[in-house]
Design a protein around this motif. Sequence first.
Motif, PDB file in Angstrom:
ATOM      1  N   GLN A  50       0.812  -1.263  -0.068  1.00 53.55           N
ATOM      2  CA  GLN A  50       0.062   0.052   0.062  1.00 53.55           C
ATOM      3  C   GLN A  50       0.809   1.239   0.021  1.00 53.55           C
ATOM      4  OE1 GLN A  50      -2.792  -0.055   3.494  1.00 53.55           O
ATOM      5  NE2 GLN A  50      -3.688  -1.537   2.679  1.00 53.55           N
ATOM      6  N   GLU A  85       9.825  10.262  -5.698  1.00 54.09           N
ATOM      7  CA  GLU A  85       8.766   9.387  -5.385  1.00 54.09           C
ATOM      8  C   GLU A  85       8.754   8.135  -6.047  1.00 54.09           C
ATOM      9  OE1 GLU A  85       7.406  10.767  -2.561  1.00 54.09           O
ATOM     10  OE2 GLU A  85       7.007  12.845  -2.986  1.00 54.09           O
ATOM     11  N   ARG A 116      -4.995  -0.836  -1.927  1.00 53.45           N
ATOM     12  CA  ARG A 116      -5.221   0.565  -1.480  1.00 53.45           C
ATOM     13  C   ARG A 116      -4.000   1.433  -1.658  1.00 53.45           C
ATOM     14  NH1 ARG A 116      -9.754   0.523   1.809  1.00 53.45           N
ATOM     15  NH2 ARG A 116     -10.304  -0.738   3.113  1.00 53.45           N
ATOM     16  N   ASP A 139       3.765  15.984   2.931  1.00 49.68           N
ATOM     17  CA  ASP A 139       4.993  15.378   2.939  1.00 49.68           C
ATOM     18  C   ASP A 139       5.236  15.413   4.333  1.00 49.68           C
ATOM     19  OD1 ASP A 139       6.321  14.420   0.390  1.00 49.68           O
ATOM     20  OD2 ASP A 139       5.583  16.481  -0.109  1.00 49.68           O
ATOM     21  N   ASN A 145       4.798  10.200  10.226  1.00 44.04           N
ATOM     22  CA  ASN A 145       4.159   8.855  10.178  1.00 44.04           C
ATOM     23  C   ASN A 145       5.342   7.821   9.860  1.00 44.04           C
ATOM     24  OD1 ASN A 145       3.422   6.774   7.731  1.00 44.04           O
ATOM     25  ND2 ASN A 145       1.956   6.705   9.557  1.00 44.04           N
ATOM     26  N   TYR A 157      12.144  -3.299   5.386  1.00 43.41           N
ATOM     27  CA  TYR A 157      11.109  -2.120   5.510  1.00 43.41           C
ATOM     28  C   TYR A 157      11.877  -0.843   6.181  1.00 43.41           C
ATOM     29  CZ  TYR A 157       6.644   0.216   5.775  1.00 43.41           C
ATOM     30  OH  TYR A 157       5.630   1.228   5.772  1.00 43.41           O
ATOM     31  N   MET A 207      -4.583  11.280   6.360  1.00 40.32           N
ATOM     32  CA  MET A 207      -3.447  10.433   5.981  1.00 40.32           C
ATOM     33  C   MET A 207      -3.045   9.381   7.137  1.00 40.32           C
ATOM     34  SD  MET A 207      -0.873  12.809   4.064  1.00 40.32           S
ATOM     35  CE  MET A 207       0.388  11.539   3.992  1.00 40.32           C
ATOM     36  N   PHE A 208      -3.141   9.774   8.476  1.00 38.16           N
ATOM     37  CA  PHE A 208      -2.673   8.867   9.802  1.00 38.16           C
ATOM     38  C   PHE A 208      -3.808   7.624  10.031  1.00 38.16           C
ATOM     39  CE2 PHE A 208      -0.705  12.878  10.073  1.00 38.16           C
ATOM     40  CZ  PHE A 208       0.421  12.682  10.456  1.00 38.16           C
ATOM     41  N   LYS A 227       4.247  -0.841  13.648  1.00 39.76           N
ATOM     42  CA  LYS A 227       3.875   0.356  14.359  1.00 39.76           C
ATOM     43  C   LYS A 227       4.534   0.831  15.666  1.00 39.76           C
ATOM     44  CE  LYS A 227      -0.595   2.030  12.916  1.00 39.76           C
ATOM     45  NZ  LYS A 227      -2.105   1.721  12.401  1.00 39.76           N
ATOM     46  N   ASN A 231      -2.395   5.723  15.455  1.00 39.32           N
ATOM     47  CA  ASN A 231      -2.849   6.830  14.524  1.00 39.32           C
ATOM     48  C   ASN A 231      -3.044   8.291  14.955  1.00 39.32           C
ATOM     49  OD1 ASN A 231      -2.617   4.709  13.060  1.00 39.32           O
ATOM     50  ND2 ASN A 231      -4.843   4.710  12.294  1.00 39.32           N
ATOM     51  N   PHE A 277     -13.409  10.471   4.487  1.00 39.27           N
ATOM     52  CA  PHE A 277     -12.365   9.555   4.411  1.00 39.27           C
ATOM     53  C   PHE A 277     -12.818   8.356   3.885  1.00 39.27           C
ATOM     54  CE2 PHE A 277      -9.915   6.413   7.090  1.00 39.27           C
ATOM     55  CZ  PHE A 277      -8.674   6.449   6.356  1.00 39.27           C
ATOM     56  N   LEU A 281     -11.788   6.239   0.501  1.00 38.38           N
ATOM     57  CA  LEU A 281     -11.231   4.900   0.535  1.00 38.38           C
ATOM     58  C   LEU A 281     -12.026   3.814  -0.227  1.00 38.38           C
ATOM     59  CD1 LEU A 281      -9.180   5.784   2.923  1.00 38.38           C
ATOM     60  CD2 LEU A 281     -10.037   3.692   3.946  1.00 38.38           C
TER      61      LEU A 281
HETATM   62  N1  3HC Z   1      -5.617   6.104   3.086  1.00 36.94           N
HETATM   63  C1  3HC Z   1      -6.078   4.848   2.650  1.00 36.94           C
HETATM   64  N2  3HC Z   1      -6.270   3.956   3.340  1.00 36.94           N
HETATM   65  C2  3HC Z   1      -5.993   3.987   4.763  1.00 36.94           C
HETATM   66  C3  3HC Z   1      -5.360   5.273   5.123  1.00 36.94           C
HETATM   67  C4  3HC Z   1      -5.283   6.297   4.437  1.00 36.94           C
HETATM   68  N3  3HC Z   1      -4.968   7.491   4.789  1.00 36.94           N
HETATM   69  N4  3HC Z   1      -5.541   5.123   6.562  1.00 36.94           N
HETATM   70  C5  3HC Z   1      -5.720   3.936   6.938  1.00 36.94           C
HETATM   71  N5  3HC Z   1      -6.211   3.125   5.687  1.00 36.94           N
HETATM   72  C6  3HC Z   1      -6.494   1.871   5.627  1.00 36.94           C
HETATM   73  C7  3HC Z   1      -5.919   0.774   6.191  1.00 36.94           C
HETATM   74  O1  3HC Z   1      -5.086   0.603   4.968  1.00 36.94           O
HETATM   75  C8  3HC Z   1      -6.569  -0.125   6.506  1.00 36.94           C
HETATM   76  O2  3HC Z   1      -7.050  -0.829   5.335  1.00 36.94           O
HETATM   77  P1  3HC Z   1      -6.821  -2.595   4.895  1.00 36.94           P
HETATM   78  O3  3HC Z   1      -6.943  -3.088   6.384  1.00 36.94           O
HETATM   79  O4  3HC Z   1      -8.003  -2.815   4.095  1.00 36.94           O
HETATM   80  O5  3HC Z   1      -5.461  -2.706   4.608  1.00 36.94           O
HETATM   81  C9  3HC Z   1      -7.768   0.572   7.355  1.00 36.94           C
HETATM   82  O6  3HC Z   1      -7.679   1.856   6.549  1.00 36.94           O
HETATM   83  C10 3HC Z   1      -7.722   0.345   8.602  1.00 36.94           C
HETATM   84  O7  3HC Z   1      -6.678   1.335   9.050  1.00 36.94           O
HETATM   85  P2  3HC Z   1      -5.616   0.931  10.269  1.00 36.94           P
HETATM   86  O8  3HC Z   1      -5.278   1.917  11.000  1.00 36.94           O
HETATM   87  O9  3HC Z   1      -6.220  -0.239  11.040  1.00 36.94           O
HETATM   88  O10 3HC Z   1      -4.450   0.303   9.276  1.00 36.94           O
HETATM   89  P3  3HC Z   1      -2.931   0.283   9.507  1.00 36.94           P
HETATM   90  O11 3HC Z   1      -2.629  -0.232  11.055  1.00 36.94           O
HETATM   91  O12 3HC Z   1      -2.194  -0.115   8.334  1.00 36.94           O
HETATM   92  O13 3HC Z   1      -2.490   1.782   9.731  1.00 36.94           O
HETATM   93  C11 3HC Z   1      -1.297   3.411   8.235  1.00 36.94           C
HETATM   94  C12 3HC Z   1      -2.685   2.643   8.531  1.00 36.94           C
HETATM   95  C13 3HC Z   1      -1.032   4.540   9.229  1.00 36.94           C
HETATM   96  C14 3HC Z   1      -1.400   4.233   6.818  1.00 36.94           C
HETATM   97  C15 3HC Z   1      -0.213   2.468   8.008  1.00 36.94           C
HETATM   98  O14 3HC Z   1      -0.625   1.346   7.075  1.00 36.94           O
HETATM   99  C16 3HC Z   1       0.976   3.063   7.873  1.00 36.94           C
HETATM  100  O15 3HC Z   1       1.729   3.692   8.503  1.00 36.94           O
HETATM  101  N6  3HC Z   1       1.602   2.749   6.350  1.00 36.94           N
HETATM  102  C17 3HC Z   1       2.754   3.210   5.872  1.00 36.94           C
HETATM  103  C18 3HC Z   1       2.901   4.585   5.550  1.00 36.94           C
HETATM  104  C19 3HC Z   1       1.844   4.679   4.205  1.00 36.94           C
HETATM  105  O16 3HC Z   1       1.509   4.163   3.653  1.00 36.94           O
HETATM  106  N7  3HC Z   1       1.827   6.125   3.910  1.00 36.94           N
HETATM  107  C20 3HC Z   1       1.123   6.672   2.586  1.00 36.94           C
HETATM  108  C21 3HC Z   1       1.396   7.808   2.208  1.00 36.94           C
HETATM  109  S1  3HC Z   1       2.687   7.658   1.343  1.00 36.94           S
HETATM  110  C22 3HC Z   1       3.228   9.184   1.051  1.00 36.94           C
HETATM  111  O17 3HC Z   1       2.862   9.901   1.822  1.00 36.94           O
HETATM  112  C23 3HC Z   1       4.102   9.591  -0.022  1.00 36.94           C
HETATM  113  C24 3HC Z   1       4.777  10.813   0.082  1.00 36.94           C
HETATM  114  O18 3HC Z   1       5.667  11.065  -0.893  1.00 36.94           O
HETATM  115  C25 3HC Z   1       4.071  12.084   0.527  1.00 36.94           C
END
Ligand code: 3HC
Length: 324
Positions: A50, A85, A116, A139, A145, A157, A207-208, A227, A231, A277, A281
């Motif tokens: 993701q 990116e 996702r 950013d 995060n 990772y 986003m969190f 983690k 969040n 939100f 999603l």
């Molecule tokens: N967007 C889309 N889906 C999201 C979301 C968001 N902002 N926040 C949560 N969700 C989804 C989760 O993926 C989960 O879905 P799933 O079970 O079907 O996979 C569901 O919502 C429930 O959320 P949870 O809090 O239980 O999920 P997590 O424990 O995985 O926490 C997270 C969510 C904090 C986003 C965590 O996965 C994480 O830290 N991920 C790594 C960071 C990441 O992916 N960041 C994305 C942005 S990348 C970015 O910012 C690029 C940069 O260049 C700007």
Amino acid sequence: MTAPLRDIVPPDDAEAQAAFDDLIASDSRIEPRDWMPAAYRKTLIRQISQHAHSEIIGMQPEGNWISRAPSLKRKAILMAKVQDEAGHGLYLYSAAQTLGITRDEMTEQLIAGRARYSSIFNYPTPSWADMGAIGWLVDGAAICNQVPLCRASYGPYGRAMVRICKEESFHQRQGFEILLTLMQGTPAQREMAQDAVNRWYWPSLMMFGPPDDASPNSAQSTAWKIKRFSNDELRQRFIGMLVPQAEVLGVTLPDPELRWIEEEQRWHTSEIDWTEFHEVLAGRGPMNAVRLQNRRDAHENGAWVREAAAEYARKQAARVREVA
Ligand code: 3HC
């Protein structure tokens, strides 16, 4: 293609489980060839893929402005940022591949609309000030995060995140500097900067992820030390970072209820619009369909590059065999 590294020792092997638990308890790293519970592997594949998809889809909102950047210098900076990116996406796909999923499988999940990626990239970028707001807010949220993810228990990772975070810091500063320049400009430029901040502020808080009491994955991911903070904890930290920076910029954060509650040591905010939100999603955000279609088109248009690369690799391998 990476050969599947599914559970090397059967999961009912109590000794292997105990060794894994010890590594987690002692804050050591789990490496690709270590035994790990199937659910740990699955969670990592979910989160890392993701995350990788987010980096790749995240190139689109800013890519939209490369040809319209207001100066050569701004254009060069923006191009470098968008390329960064792409690089982040590649490190993360590689990290996920060490868990036994292939890049092709992940790409297929994304373009089929079954994967996702971050909600934030489903919002439009109608003005140049959006480049500033994305850098400062998006950013900035990514850094809050992702810095703790440098200590994630899964080695590939955590190591990928170290470099990514260094680059994200530069991205955040370039966004801040775009906004600062606009805020020191004409009334129309200041208005454009404030408008962008108004549009990106709430989505950046989303986003969190969902609130802690509605986050199904948090408890297990925290126990596995993927983690490190919840969040809501990270969202609070982010707001605390933004408030003094907004003052320096001279922009207003668009929440009339925002205030620090000293006795509770936390920021009070208006209610986040969780309906919005969940709509995003579910694929019904303002730009979901466009983002996915662009990704599909890029994949199809790039087919000849993949074929040429595969053919080149085949010829190289044949040549090596001939010489040997
Ligand atoms: N967007 C889309 N889906 C999201 C979301 C968001 N902002 N926040 C949560 N969700 C989804 C989760 O993926 C989960 O879905 P799933 O079970 O079907 O996979 C569901 O919502 C429930 O959320 P949870 O809090 O239980 O999920 P997590 O424990 O995985 O926490 C997270 C969510 C904090 C986003 C965590 O996965 C994480 O830290 N991920 C790594 C960071 C990441 O992916 N960041 C994305 C942005 S990348 C970015 O910012 C690029 C940069 O260049 C700007």
